[in-house]
Design a protein around this motif. Structure first.
Motif, mmCIF file in Angstrom:
data_model
loop_
_atom_site.group_PDB
_atom_site.id
_atom_site.type_symbol
_atom_site.label_atom_id
_atom_site.label_comp_id
_atom_site.label_asym_id
_atom_site.label_seq_id
_atom_site.Cartn_x
_atom_site.Cartn_y
_atom_site.Cartn_z
ATOM 1 N N ARG A 118 -5.441 8.712 -7.126
ATOM 2 C CA ARG A 118 -5.633 8.107 -5.802
ATOM 3 C C ARG A 118 -5.745 6.595 -5.906
ATOM 4 N NH1 ARG A 118 -9.120 12.620 -5.220
ATOM 5 N NH2 ARG A 118 -10.937 11.309 -5.669
ATOM 6 N N ASP A 119 -6.489 6.127 -6.908
ATOM 7 C CA ASP A 119 -6.664 4.684 -7.070
ATOM 8 C C ASP A 119 -5.343 3.997 -7.420
ATOM 9 O OD1 ASP A 119 -9.323 4.885 -6.456
ATOM 10 O OD2 ASP A 119 -10.023 4.848 -8.537
ATOM 11 N N LEU A 120 -4.509 4.656 -8.223
ATOM 12 C CA LEU A 120 -3.193 4.096 -8.544
ATOM 13 C C LEU A 120 -2.365 3.912 -7.276
ATOM 14 C CD1 LEU A 120 -2.046 5.938 -11.801
ATOM 15 C CD2 LEU A 120 -2.121 3.454 -11.461
ATOM 16 N N GLU A 121 -2.393 4.907 -6.406
ATOM 17 C CA GLU A 121 -1.632 4.787 -5.164
ATOM 18 C C GLU A 121 -2.198 3.679 -4.288
ATOM 19 O OE1 GLU A 121 1.322 6.126 -4.692
ATOM 20 O OE2 GLU A 121 0.964 6.817 -6.739
ATOM 21 N N ASP A 122 -3.519 3.488 -4.314
ATOM 22 C CA ASP A 122 -4.123 2.377 -3.575
ATOM 23 C C ASP A 122 -3.617 1.034 -4.104
ATOM 24 O OD1 ASP A 122 -5.564 3.973 -1.872
ATOM 25 O OD2 ASP A 122 -7.463 3.780 -2.956
ATOM 26 N N VAL A 123 -3.555 0.910 -5.436
ATOM 27 C CA VAL A 123 -3.065 -0.332 -6.038
ATOM 28 C C VAL A 123 -1.613 -0.572 -5.643
ATOM 29 C CG1 VAL A 123 -2.477 -1.467 -8.219
ATOM 30 C CG2 VAL A 123 -4.681 -0.330 -7.969
ATOM 31 N N PHE A 124 -0.797 0.462 -5.723
ATOM 32 C CA PHE A 124 0.618 0.297 -5.386
ATOM 33 C C PHE A 124 0.807 0.006 -3.896
ATOM 34 C CE2 PHE A 124 1.605 3.051 -9.276
ATOM 35 C CZ PHE A 124 1.895 1.940 -10.061
ATOM 36 N N ALA A 125 -0.087 0.539 -3.049
ATOM 37 C CA ALA A 125 -0.018 0.224 -1.624
ATOM 38 C C ALA A 125 -0.406 -1.225 -1.364
ATOM 39 C CB ALA A 125 -0.923 1.168 -0.833
ATOM 40 N N ALA A 126 -1.405 -1.716 -2.100
ATOM 41 C CA ALA A 126 -1.846 -3.104 -1.937
ATOM 42 C C ALA A 126 -0.840 -4.085 -2.513
ATOM 43 C CB ALA A 126 -3.204 -3.300 -2.612
ATOM 44 N N PHE A 127 -0.166 -3.690 -3.589
ATOM 45 C CA PHE A 127 0.797 -4.554 -4.282
ATOM 46 C C PHE A 127 2.137 -3.830 -4.380
ATOM 47 C CE2 PHE A 127 -3.211 -6.027 -6.545
ATOM 48 C CZ PHE A 127 -3.311 -7.228 -5.863
ATOM 49 N N PRO A 128 2.919 -3.799 -3.307
ATOM 50 C CA PRO A 128 4.207 -3.077 -3.348
ATOM 51 C C PRO A 128 5.135 -3.547 -4.464
ATOM 52 C CG PRO A 128 3.634 -3.684 -1.096
ATOM 53 C CD PRO A 128 2.648 -4.369 -1.987
ATOM 54 N N ARG A 129 5.025 -4.823 -4.854
ATOM 55 C CA ARG A 129 5.886 -5.314 -5.932
ATOM 56 C C ARG A 129 5.585 -4.587 -7.239
ATOM 57 N NH1 ARG A 129 8.104 -10.456 -4.226
ATOM 58 N NH2 ARG A 129 8.617 -10.998 -6.378
ATOM 59 N N LEU A 130 4.320 -4.228 -7.457
ATOM 60 C CA LEU A 130 3.982 -3.460 -8.661
ATOM 61 C C LEU A 130 4.555 -2.055 -8.574
ATOM 62 C CD1 LEU A 130 0.276 -4.468 -9.425
ATOM 63 C CD2 LEU A 130 2.406 -5.495 -10.278
ATOM 64 N N ALA A 131 4.533 -1.477 -7.370
ATOM 65 C CA ALA A 131 5.111 -0.137 -7.201
ATOM 66 C C ALA A 131 6.596 -0.149 -7.543
ATOM 67 C CB ALA A 131 4.891 0.343 -5.771
ATOM 68 N N GLU A 132 7.293 -1.204 -7.111
ATOM 69 C CA GLU A 132 8.724 -1.305 -7.388
ATOM 70 C C GLU A 132 9.010 -1.483 -8.873
ATOM 71 O OE1 GLU A 132 9.838 -4.682 -5.091
ATOM 72 O OE2 GLU A 132 9.349 -3.737 -3.168
ATOM 73 N N ARG A 133 8.047 -2.041 -9.588
ATOM 74 C CA ARG A 133 8.257 -2.386 -10.999
ATOM 75 C C ARG A 133 7.380 -1.553 -11.939
ATOM 76 N NH1 ARG A 133 9.268 -6.212 -7.565
ATOM 77 N NH2 ARG A 133 10.661 -7.966 -8.002
ATOM 78 N N ARG A 134 6.935 -0.419 -11.498
ATOM 79 C CA ARG A 134 5.929 0.330 -12.261
ATOM 80 C C ARG A 134 6.421 0.718 -13.652
ATOM 81 N NH1 ARG A 134 4.274 5.373 -8.785
ATOM 82 N NH2 ARG A 134 4.793 3.995 -7.046
ATOM 83 N N ARG A 135 7.729 0.866 -13.852
ATOM 84 C CA ARG A 135 8.257 1.244 -15.179
ATOM 85 C C ARG A 135 8.706 0.041 -15.997
ATOM 86 N NH1 ARG A 135 5.613 5.741 -15.274
ATOM 87 N NH2 ARG A 135 6.138 7.117 -13.542
ATOM 88 N N GLN A 136 8.636 -1.157 -15.418
ATOM 89 C CA GLN A 136 9.057 -2.365 -16.123
ATOM 90 C C GLN A 136 8.011 -2.801 -17.135
ATOM 91 O OE1 GLN A 136 11.126 -4.786 -12.608
ATOM 92 N NE2 GLN A 136 10.364 -6.142 -14.217
ATOM 93 N N PRO A 137 8.441 -3.392 -18.269
ATOM 94 C CA PRO A 137 7.462 -4.024 -19.167
ATOM 95 C C PRO A 137 6.727 -5.141 -18.434
ATOM 96 C CG PRO A 137 9.587 -3.785 -20.259
ATOM 97 C CD PRO A 137 9.817 -3.463 -18.808
ATOM 98 N N ALA A 138 5.428 -5.221 -18.622
ATOM 99 C CA ALA A 138 4.622 -6.212 -17.896
ATOM 100 C C ALA A 138 5.046 -7.638 -18.226
ATOM 101 C CB ALA A 138 3.150 -6.010 -18.214
ATOM 102 N N GLY A 139 5.575 -7.842 -19.435
ATOM 103 C CA GLY A 139 5.991 -9.182 -19.823
ATOM 104 C C GLY A 139 7.171 -9.710 -19.047
#
Length: 241
Positions: A118-139
């Motif tokens: 649930r918290d992960l979905e909250d984060v992705f809702a707050a930061f849609p750009r992270l949701a779009e890039r969830r499989r990308q390397p953070a670097g």
């Protein structure tokens, strides 16, 4: 009788070798409160935060979390007591994906699988750009996106106290707005925050109370609205003539 602060920093000194960085710094953070530490470069504000997190060992004074002394303890011990850190420079793990970085924040509560989801979905809702890039390397993320990731990682910790170091540094105004939108939400939800910030204007809008440091000394403290209206603060930090 008022409850004691969640965090009490009591007259700490700190040194880097022979150079003294803090002189008798004291501050308090109550549960559910946002407290900002303001100051220019080399004022001691980041050293204060690092002392709380165990990254700097004070040479004098005490730091109490829930009434228990933590000064000089290892950072892992401090974090294990319910503290989360959003460090200056983000410090994400560049080779790991966005999703993996976020899960690291939840590691201390790794058995709470449904709550973490649930918290992960909250984060992705707050930061849609992270949701779009969830499989990308953070670097591969931009600086602003990495700051979002660092905040999301702290969010997954569900900490009692979140320590945030210079969240607006190096970010475009658009990303600063996105980051502070989440911090205002955290405040509304009762999250306790100790914030170190050079952007005094937005920090004072967010904070309940604030402390101003110069050359390792606390020179002003009080309610954030009162400090924002103080001519000395306006002249030094808010661009007033």
């Amino acid at each position: 009788m008022a409850e004691p602060p969640l965090l009490q920093v009591d007259a700490i000194d700190a040194h880097y070798g022979a150079v003294q960085a803090l002189y008798g710094v004291s501050l308090a953070v109550r549960a559910g409160e946002v407290v900002s530490v303001l100051g220019g470069n080399a004022s001691g504000k980041s050293t204060t935060l690092k002392s709380v997190l165990g990254l700097v060992r004070p040479t004098r004074g005490r730091i109490l979390l829930d009434g228990h002394e933590i000064q000089g303890r290892a950072p892992a011990d401090v974090i294990g007591r319910g503290v989360a850190s959003v460090p200056e420079g983000r410090r994400v793990f560049p080779e790991m994906s966005v999703h993996e970085n976020l899960l690291l924040g939840a590691y201390p509560r790794r058995h709470e699988k449904a709550a973490i989801a649930r918290d992960l979905e909250d984060v992705f809702a707050a930061f849609p750009r992270l949701a779009e890039r969830r499989r990308q390397p953070a670097g591969t993320l931009s600086g602003g996106e990495q700051q979002m990731l660092a905040l999301g990682r702290a969010w997954l910790r569900r900490a009692r106290l979140v320590c945030i170091d210079e969240p607006s540094m190096g970010l475009s105004p658009r990303f600063v707005d996105a980051v502070y939108e989440v911090l205002f939400r955290w405040k509304a939800e009762g999250q306790t925050i100790l914030l170190v910030e050079q952007n005094a204007r937005i920090a004072l809008e967010l904070a309940d109370r604030a402390y101003v440091l110069q050359h390792g000394h606390v020179v002003l403290e009080g309610g954030a609205a009162d400090l924002a209206a103080d001519p000395a603060v306006q002249k030094a930090y808010l661009g007033a003539a």
